[in-house]
Design a protein around this motif. Structure first.
Motif, mmCIF file in Angstrom:
data_model
loop_
_atom_site.group_PDB
_atom_site.id
_atom_site.type_symbol
_atom_site.label_atom_id
_atom_site.label_comp_id
_atom_site.label_asym_id
_atom_site.label_seq_id
_atom_site.Cartn_x
_atom_site.Cartn_y
_atom_site.Cartn_z
ATOM 1 N N LYS A 41 0.894 -1.202 0.124
ATOM 2 C CA LYS A 41 -0.102 -0.111 0.040
ATOM 3 C C LYS A 41 0.809 1.114 -0.036
ATOM 4 O O LYS A 41 2.198 1.163 0.187
ATOM 5 N N ALA A 42 0.103 2.521 -0.073
ATOM 6 C CA ALA A 42 0.877 3.779 -0.446
ATOM 7 C C ALA A 42 2.173 3.634 -1.179
ATOM 8 O O ALA A 42 3.227 4.070 -0.752
ATOM 9 N N ASN A 43 1.980 3.252 -2.343
ATOM 10 C CA ASN A 43 2.971 3.015 -3.349
ATOM 11 C C ASN A 43 4.196 2.268 -2.913
ATOM 12 O O ASN A 43 5.442 2.600 -2.962
ATOM 13 N N TYR A 45 4.740 1.743 0.293
ATOM 14 C CA TYR A 45 5.519 2.449 1.391
ATOM 15 C C TYR A 45 6.610 3.488 0.723
ATOM 16 O O TYR A 45 7.695 3.910 1.480
ATOM 17 N N GLU A 71 -5.615 1.129 -5.583
ATOM 18 C CA GLU A 71 -4.134 0.611 -5.531
ATOM 19 C C GLU A 71 -4.205 -0.840 -6.022
ATOM 20 O O GLU A 71 -3.126 -1.215 -6.934
ATOM 21 N N GLU A 359 6.992 6.845 7.860
ATOM 22 C CA GLU A 359 6.467 8.228 7.213
ATOM 23 C C GLU A 359 7.458 8.754 6.141
ATOM 24 O O GLU A 359 6.914 9.189 5.153
ATOM 25 N N CYS A 362 7.199 7.592 2.615
ATOM 26 C CA CYS A 362 5.867 7.695 2.092
ATOM 27 C C CYS A 362 5.733 9.178 1.488
ATOM 28 O O CYS A 362 4.882 9.411 0.916
#
Length: 388
Positions: A41-43, A45, A71, A359, A362
């Motif tokens: 997820k979130a490209n 990380y 996604e 974080e 990301c």
């Protein structure tokens, strides 16, 4: 995309070999009958979802996980055919889109099943039931809720319960025993579900931290997220981690302008920094629009293996550093990574920003291209002015 040319003087490099190594470390650590779900997820990380997913599948993972339906569809459009679970809530009106693309959805609401069954018509949708054992985010909280869901499932042939899972709230805190409470609650709920004939193929509790702490009580599938990218789930986890994790993300740029300063000359917005006589200042094309936020204005970068402090306020697209000496335009700059005996880690940046390592990659934005490499071979070409 292989051999794509980028024109940005700032880029990230992702070591796919390190990602494979981290996956295999977990595969050796848990039981042979425990499979791995790679969380991209979130490209991925911030590392690049498609490239990481492809490498993870080659390394032997059996499942992929993302946060949102968009996604999952992006992975399908990239040609990835492996099973994909969406961990977040998806509006029931999109259930047919998920089924058409063979995407598994997370379910925990009776009303969701009712609305999705109308949309699906005669199509079959794979689902994983989510149990809330103490995270307080998504999931079935009680046996009463579970019974209502079971009754709804019995009324519709459109759903295949392939899995059941929960998520730990404190697995990355080794001294916190709440994870044990969650395991007990989950096992009780699974036993309850089995009384009604639900025998899902996949039972999964463990994230990166949970699999380290309790490798024999995480079901038959672990969700490998932050550790797959070579980062420890927390500083506390490092003391109980019995195998090495290899970081896979580095961030680089270059010097695009060099100037010698006079005493008291201002640098950047607000003129918060004044130079000394004979000081060399270098300009680097990365800024807060790329994720290198203004709070890092007191950080440093590495130039020729030496620390070069950031001076003045970080701009949207650029920042300035005080150079150890005059250097050539095109000199490589390391923002995350190692040069000689010096190293800046993602954990270093996270500590400076008073946040967690998750974080940092990301927030490095899409203007920063990701170049992938393994075994010395790079995918993608930087058309930069880097000195030879």
């Amino acid at each position: 995309m292989d051999n794509q040319v980028y024109y940005r003087g700032t880029w990230a490099e992702v070591d796919l070999g390190a990602i494979e190594q981290n996956i295999k470390s977990y595969q050796r650590y848990v039981s042979d009958d425990v499979a791995v779900m790679a969380v991209v997820k979130a490209n991925g990380y911030g590392h690049g979802a498609v490239a990481v997913a492809e490498k993870a599948l080659k390394a032997g993972v059996e499942y992929l996980a993302v946060a949102i339906l968009d996604e999952a569809i992006a992975l399908r459009e990239a040609g990835i055919e492996a099973p994909i679970l969406v961990l977040g809530w998806v509006p029931p009106i999109y259930a047919k889109i998920a089924a058409t693309n063979n995407i598994t959805l997370t379910v925990f609401q009776e009303k969701w099943l009712e609305e999705a069954s109308i949309v699906l018509d005669d199509m079959l949708l794979n689902i994983h039931l989510k149990i809330d054992t103490g995270m307080g985010r998504l999931g079935i909280k009680s046996e009463k809720e579970a019974k209502r869901l079971i009754d709804s499932l019995a009324l519709s042939p459109s759903f295949q319960v392939e899995g059941v899972y929960t998520h730990f709230a404190t697995a990355d805190e080794p001294e916190n025993s709440f994870m044990e409470d969650q395991i007990e609650r989950f096992e009780t709920m699974v036993s309850y579900l089995k009384q009604y004939g639900l025998q899902p193929r996949w039972i999964h509790l463990g994230n990166s931290a949970g699999a380290i702490r309790s490798p024999k009580r995480v079901g038959n599938l672990i969700r490998l997220g932050i550790a797959m990218y070579g980062l420890s789930p927390s500083q506390e986890m490092k003391s109980i981690q019995t195998f090495e994790l290899k970081p896979s993300f580095c961030l680089y740029s270059q010097i695009v302008h060099v100037k010698e300063m006079r005493e008291g000359e201002p640098i950047s917005y607000g003129s918060t920094y004044r130079s000394s006589e004979g000081e060399w200042i270098g300009t680097i094309p990365i800024g807060y629009a790329d994720g290198w936020i203004r709070k890092l204005s007191e950080a440093y970068v590495l130039v020729n293996g030496e620390r070069a402090p950031i001076v003045g306020r970080i701009c949207m697209d650029q920042l300035m550093v005080r150079l150890p000496s005059k250097v050539k335009v095109g000199t490589k700059v390391t923002l995350i990574g190692k040069e000689g005996s010096e190293e800046i880690t993602i954990d270093d940046i996270a500590e400076r920003l008073d946040t967690i390592n998750y974080e940092i990659p990301c927030i490095i934005g899409p203007r920063v291209p990701r170049l992938f490499h393994e075994n010395g071979e790079k995918k993608g070409v930087m058309n930069t002015i880097l000195k030879k």
